[in-house]
Design an enzyme around this catalytic site. Structure first.
Site, PDB file in Angstrom:
ATOM      1  N   HIS A   1     -10.050  -5.750  -2.976  1.00  0.00           N
ATOM      2  CA  HIS A   1      -9.130  -6.432  -1.891  1.00  0.00           C
ATOM      3  C   HIS A   1      -8.510  -5.826  -0.505  1.00  0.00           C
ATOM      4  O   HIS A   1      -9.384  -5.694  -0.456  1.00  0.00           O
ATOM      5  CB  HIS A   1      -7.909  -4.547  -1.967  1.00  0.00           C
ATOM      6  CG  HIS A   1      -8.514  -3.085  -1.891  1.00  0.00           C
ATOM      7  ND1 HIS A   1      -9.347  -2.749  -2.789  1.00  0.00           N
ATOM      8  CD2 HIS A   1      -8.482  -2.507  -0.983  1.00  0.00           C
ATOM      9  CE1 HIS A   1      -9.145  -1.522  -1.612  1.00  0.00           C
ATOM     10  NE2 HIS A   1      -9.405  -1.530  -0.790  1.00  0.00           N
TER      11      HIS A   1
ATOM     12  N   HIS B   1      -6.910  -5.622   3.368  1.00  0.00           N
ATOM     13  CA  HIS B   1      -5.660  -4.821   3.819  1.00  0.00           C
ATOM     14  C   HIS B   1      -5.244  -6.219   4.740  1.00  0.00           C
ATOM     15  O   HIS B   1      -5.403  -6.350   5.570  1.00  0.00           O
ATOM     16  CB  HIS B   1      -5.605  -3.817   4.497  1.00  0.00           C
ATOM     17  CG  HIS B   1      -6.511  -2.648   3.513  1.00  0.00           C
ATOM     18  ND1 HIS B   1      -5.734  -1.594   3.626  1.00  0.00           N
ATOM     19  CD2 HIS B   1      -7.754  -2.389   3.231  1.00  0.00           C
ATOM     20  CE1 HIS B   1      -6.577  -0.784   2.830  1.00  0.00           C
ATOM     21  NE2 HIS B   1      -8.096  -1.341   3.039  1.00  0.00           N
TER      22      HIS B   1
ATOM     23  N   ASP C   1       0.911  -0.968  -0.112  1.00  0.00           N
ATOM     24  CA  ASP C   1       0.074   0.071  -0.065  1.00  0.00           C
ATOM     25  C   ASP C   1       1.131   1.416   0.439  1.00  0.00           C
ATOM     26  O   ASP C   1       1.827   1.438   0.685  1.00  0.00           O
ATOM     27  CB  ASP C   1      -1.200  -0.120   1.185  1.00  0.00           C
ATOM     28  CG  ASP C   1      -2.183   0.955   1.575  1.00  0.00           C
ATOM     29  OD1 ASP C   1      -3.444   0.685   1.186  1.00  0.00           O
ATOM     30  OD2 ASP C   1      -1.343   2.720   1.118  1.00  0.00           O
TER      31      ASP C   1
ATOM     32  N   VAL D   1     -11.047   2.428  -3.457  1.00  0.00           N
ATOM     33  CA  VAL D   1     -10.712   2.777  -4.842  1.00  0.00           C
ATOM     34  C   VAL D   1     -11.619   1.162  -5.011  1.00  0.00           C
ATOM     35  O   VAL D   1     -11.571   0.030  -3.548  1.00  0.00           O
ATOM     36  CB  VAL D   1      -9.180   1.422  -4.132  1.00  0.00           C
ATOM     37  CG1 VAL D   1      -8.504   0.788  -5.994  1.00  0.00           C
ATOM     38  CG2 VAL D   1      -8.770   2.973  -4.343  1.00  0.00           C
TER      39      VAL D   1
HETATM   40  P1  5GP Z   1      -9.679   1.373   0.616  1.00  0.00           P
HETATM   41  O1  5GP Z   1     -10.581   2.435   1.252  1.00  0.00           O
HETATM   42  O2  5GP Z   1     -10.312   1.280  -0.698  1.00  0.00           O
HETATM   43  O3  5GP Z   1      -9.764   0.200   1.342  1.00  0.00           O
HETATM   44  O4  5GP Z   1      -7.524   1.050   0.348  1.00  0.00           O
HETATM   45  C1  5GP Z   1      -7.731   1.797  -0.807  1.00  0.00           C
HETATM   46  C2  5GP Z   1      -6.127   1.500  -0.470  1.00  0.00           C
HETATM   47  O5  5GP Z   1      -5.642   1.765  -2.011  1.00  0.00           O
HETATM   48  C3  5GP Z   1      -5.359   2.703   0.435  1.00  0.00           C
HETATM   49  O6  5GP Z   1      -5.193   1.794   1.774  1.00  0.00           O
HETATM   50  C4  5GP Z   1      -4.729   3.940  -0.348  1.00  0.00           C
HETATM   51  O7  5GP Z   1      -3.249   3.928   0.955  1.00  0.00           O
HETATM   52  C5  5GP Z   1      -3.735   2.531  -1.108  1.00  0.00           C
HETATM   53  N1  5GP Z   1      -4.093   2.724  -2.807  1.00  0.00           N
HETATM   54  C6  5GP Z   1      -4.555   4.544  -3.301  1.00  0.00           C
HETATM   55  N2  5GP Z   1      -4.136   4.540  -4.266  1.00  0.00           N
HETATM   56  C7  5GP Z   1      -2.811   3.627  -4.439  1.00  0.00           C
HETATM   57  C8  5GP Z   1      -1.660   3.153  -5.831  1.00  0.00           C
HETATM   58  O8  5GP Z   1      -1.854   3.923  -6.416  1.00  0.00           O
HETATM   59  N3  5GP Z   1      -0.977   2.465  -5.485  1.00  0.00           N
HETATM   60  C9  5GP Z   1      -0.914   1.712  -3.896  1.00  0.00           C
HETATM   61  N4  5GP Z   1      -0.423   0.673  -4.245  1.00  0.00           N
HETATM   62  N5  5GP Z   1      -1.523   2.052  -3.115  1.00  0.00           N
HETATM   63  C10 5GP Z   1      -2.852   2.924  -3.631  1.00  0.00           C
END
Ligand code: 5GP
Length: 143
Positions: free
Chosen positions: A105, A107, A36, A101
């Site tokens: 996925h 974490h 991340d 996103v």
């Molecule tokens: P969500 O809120 O959708 O569960 O988490 C999305 C995660 O993707 C966040 O923890 C954020 O830091 C991570 N993230 C956002 N953009 C990118 C990216 O361009 N590359 C990577 N590797 N992680 C990302």
């Protein structure tokens, strides 16, 4: 409320297609894991199925089996790589939950006694730190 359709140009779809770089630690025919970029702690890893779905709610059950098999593999390796005391898994569904996103996925976060998580989508980590942490997880997966 009906959820929006899957967007093939979401950031993880681009990472899966190799259009955006990532620090990958694991890949098989169905699943990829990478660091991340805004980690909530050292070793924060994302495990992502290749099959498209917005989140858990619209995922094919067969995808979930493959995904969670890799989640366990990566979780064991991350715990070992960082000599963690424990592990937190997180998985968000739709904006109300904190999802940012829209490609399914999970974490994987190593946890240390008495150390709180940093904020979700907080600060960008330096690429060299992500590369070093990815190396530790790859080594743990290999060993
Ligand atoms: P969500 O809120 O959708 O569960 O988490 C999305 C995660 O993707 C966040 O923890 C954020 O830091 C991570 N993230 C956002 N953009 C990118 C990216 O361009 N590359 C990577 N590797 N992680 C990302």
């Amino acid at each position: 409320m009906a959820e929006a359709a899957y967007d093939t140009d979401n950031i993880f779809a681009k990472i899966l297609r190799g259009e955006i770089p990532s620090h990958r630690v694991y890949e098989d025919e169905a699943v990829v894991a990478f660091m991340d970029v805004m980690p909530q702690g050292p070793g924060h890893t994302l495990v992502v199925p290749k099959a498209p779905s917005r989140n858990l709610l619209d995922a094919d059950p067969a995808t979930l089996g493959a995904l969670f098999t890799v989640v366990q593999k990566v979780a064991v390796a991350v715990k070992k790589a960082f000599d963690a005391d424990g592990l937190t898994l997180m998985q968000f569904n739709e904006p109300a939950s904190g999802q940012t996103v829209y490609h399914l996925h999970v974490h994987v976060l190593p946890r240390f006694d008495g150390v709180p998580l940093k904020p979700h989508t907080g600060q960008m980590e330096k690429p060299e730190v992500l590369a070093e942490n990815a190396g530790k997880i790859r080594a743990a997966l290999a060993g």
